[in-house]
Design a protein around this motif. Sequence first.
Motif, PDB file in Angstrom:
ATOM      1  N   ARG A   1       0.800   3.751   8.680  1.00 21.85           N
ATOM      2  CA  ARG A   1       0.692   3.696  10.143  1.00 21.85           C
ATOM      3  C   ARG A   1       0.917   2.283  10.668  1.00 21.85           C
ATOM      4  O   ARG A   1       1.519   2.077  11.716  1.00 21.85           O
ATOM      5  CB  ARG A   1      -0.698   4.176  10.568  1.00 21.85           C
ATOM      6  CG  ARG A   1      -0.966   4.018  12.058  1.00 21.85           C
ATOM      7  CD  ARG A   1      -2.432   4.039  12.386  1.00 21.85           C
ATOM      8  NE  ARG A   1      -3.121   2.881  11.822  1.00 21.85           N
ATOM      9  CZ  ARG A   1      -4.446   2.798  11.688  1.00 21.85           C
ATOM     10  NH1 ARG A   1      -5.215   3.806  12.056  1.00 21.85           N
ATOM     11  NH2 ARG A   1      -5.004   1.723  11.186  1.00 21.85           N
ATOM     12  N   ASP A   2       0.457   1.300   9.934  1.00 18.96           N
ATOM     13  CA  ASP A   2       0.488  -0.082  10.402  1.00 18.96           C
ATOM     14  C   ASP A   2       1.790  -0.801  10.071  1.00 18.96           C
ATOM     15  O   ASP A   2       1.919  -1.996  10.332  1.00 18.96           O
ATOM     16  CB  ASP A   2      -0.707  -0.850   9.844  1.00 18.96           C
ATOM     17  CG  ASP A   2      -2.032  -0.285  10.357  1.00 18.96           C
ATOM     18  OD1 ASP A   2      -2.027   0.432  11.375  1.00 18.96           O
ATOM     19  OD2 ASP A   2      -3.072  -0.562   9.734  1.00 18.96           O
ATOM     20  N   CYS A   3       2.774  -0.081   9.504  1.00 13.55           N
ATOM     21  CA  CYS A   3       4.077  -0.684   9.254  1.00 13.55           C
ATOM     22  C   CYS A   3       4.693  -1.089  10.586  1.00 13.55           C
ATOM     23  O   CYS A   3       4.508  -0.424  11.603  1.00 13.55           O
ATOM     24  CB  CYS A   3       5.006   0.313   8.564  1.00 13.55           C
ATOM     25  SG  CYS A   3       4.616   0.589   6.845  1.00 13.55           S
ATOM     26  N   THR A   4       5.430  -2.159  10.565  1.00 19.88           N
ATOM     27  CA  THR A   4       6.077  -2.621  11.781  1.00 19.88           C
ATOM     28  C   THR A   4       7.383  -3.310  11.399  1.00 19.88           C
ATOM     29  O   THR A   4       7.669  -3.513  10.217  1.00 19.88           O
ATOM     30  CB  THR A   4       5.144  -3.552  12.580  1.00 19.88           C
ATOM     31  OG1 THR A   4       5.717  -3.783  13.857  1.00 19.88           O
ATOM     32  CG2 THR A   4       4.893  -4.861  11.883  1.00 19.88           C
TER      33      THR A   4
ATOM     34  N   GLY B   1      -4.025   4.639   2.348  1.00 24.33           N
ATOM     35  CA  GLY B   1      -2.585   4.838   2.286  1.00 24.33           C
ATOM     36  C   GLY B   1      -1.994   5.212   3.631  1.00 24.33           C
ATOM     37  O   GLY B   1      -0.942   4.704   4.023  1.00 24.33           O
ATOM     38  N   LEU B   2      -2.673   6.087   4.351  1.00 26.13           N
ATOM     39  CA  LEU B   2      -2.197   6.475   5.684  1.00 26.13           C
ATOM     40  C   LEU B   2      -2.241   5.304   6.655  1.00 26.13           C
ATOM     41  O   LEU B   2      -1.326   5.118   7.459  1.00 26.13           O
ATOM     42  CB  LEU B   2      -3.025   7.646   6.228  1.00 26.13           C
ATOM     43  CG  LEU B   2      -2.790   8.977   5.534  1.00 26.13           C
ATOM     44  CD1 LEU B   2      -3.821  10.000   5.980  1.00 26.13           C
ATOM     45  CD2 LEU B   2      -1.385   9.475   5.795  1.00 26.13           C
ATOM     46  N   ARG B   3      -3.284   4.500   6.579  1.00 26.67           N
ATOM     47  CA  ARG B   3      -3.377   3.334   7.466  1.00 26.67           C
ATOM     48  C   ARG B   3      -2.277   2.316   7.158  1.00 26.67           C
ATOM     49  O   ARG B   3      -1.692   1.732   8.077  1.00 26.67           O
ATOM     50  CB  ARG B   3      -4.747   2.688   7.344  1.00 26.67           C
ATOM     51  CG  ARG B   3      -5.834   3.499   8.010  1.00 26.67           C
ATOM     52  CD  ARG B   3      -7.202   2.821   7.921  1.00 26.67           C
ATOM     53  NE  ARG B   3      -8.198   3.658   8.548  1.00 26.67           N
ATOM     54  CZ  ARG B   3      -9.191   4.257   7.892  1.00 26.67           C
ATOM     55  NH1 ARG B   3      -9.349   4.071   6.588  1.00 26.67           N
ATOM     56  NH2 ARG B   3     -10.047   5.020   8.542  1.00 26.67           N
TER      57      ARG B   3
ATOM     58  N   ALA C   1     -14.358   8.852  -2.661  1.00 27.31           N
ATOM     59  CA  ALA C   1     -13.390   7.858  -3.134  1.00 27.31           C
ATOM     60  C   ALA C   1     -11.955   8.333  -2.876  1.00 27.31           C
ATOM     61  O   ALA C   1     -11.090   7.543  -2.474  1.00 27.31           O
ATOM     62  CB  ALA C   1     -13.609   7.584  -4.618  1.00 27.31           C
ATOM     63  N   GLU C   2     -11.704   9.620  -3.093  1.00 27.10           N
ATOM     64  CA  GLU C   2     -10.375  10.178  -2.854  1.00 27.10           C
ATOM     65  C   GLU C   2     -10.004  10.110  -1.377  1.00 27.10           C
ATOM     66  O   GLU C   2      -8.887   9.729  -1.019  1.00 27.10           O
ATOM     67  CB  GLU C   2     -10.324  11.628  -3.349  1.00 27.10           C
ATOM     68  CG  GLU C   2      -8.985  12.299  -3.208  1.00 27.10           C
ATOM     69  CD  GLU C   2      -7.932  11.765  -4.166  1.00 27.10           C
ATOM     70  OE1 GLU C   2      -6.753  12.098  -3.970  1.00 27.10           O
ATOM     71  OE2 GLU C   2      -8.281  11.014  -5.107  1.00 27.10           O
ATOM     72  N   VAL C   3     -10.931  10.440  -0.507  1.00 28.65           N
ATOM     73  CA  VAL C   3     -10.678  10.376   0.934  1.00 28.65           C
ATOM     74  C   VAL C   3     -10.404   8.939   1.357  1.00 28.65           C
ATOM     75  O   VAL C   3      -9.468   8.666   2.129  1.00 28.65           O
ATOM     76  CB  VAL C   3     -11.860  10.974   1.731  1.00 28.65           C
ATOM     77  CG1 VAL C   3     -11.740  10.654   3.211  1.00 28.65           C
ATOM     78  CG2 VAL C   3     -11.945  12.474   1.516  1.00 28.65           C
TER      79      VAL C   3
END
Length: 89
Positions: free
Chosen positions: A28-31, A23-25, A15-17
């Motif tokens: 990363r997907d900010c634009t 959160g990382l995705r 669950a932690e992973v």
Amino acid sequence: MDDDLETMHRAALIAEVRKLRDGLRAHRDCTGHDLCWHHPHLWALLPEQLEPAIAVPPWPKFLRGCIRYRHSLDEQAAGAPVHDKEYDG
């Protein structure tokens, strides 16, 4: 600092992973204009919750950094589509 991981069961670790990957995705997907903002929601993924002590550069230095960052995107993501919209806050 990460001693809590030693006592987590497999399901809790998975669950932690997943939470960290989500959160990382999201980051990363900010634009568009979202690329310019700091992302305190990433810091919130850490178990230690503390108020970050950020320092903000004066405007001229800040804007020069923005220009360098945008230039680096031209080099590193030259084929990226242009997001030609004003920031509406």
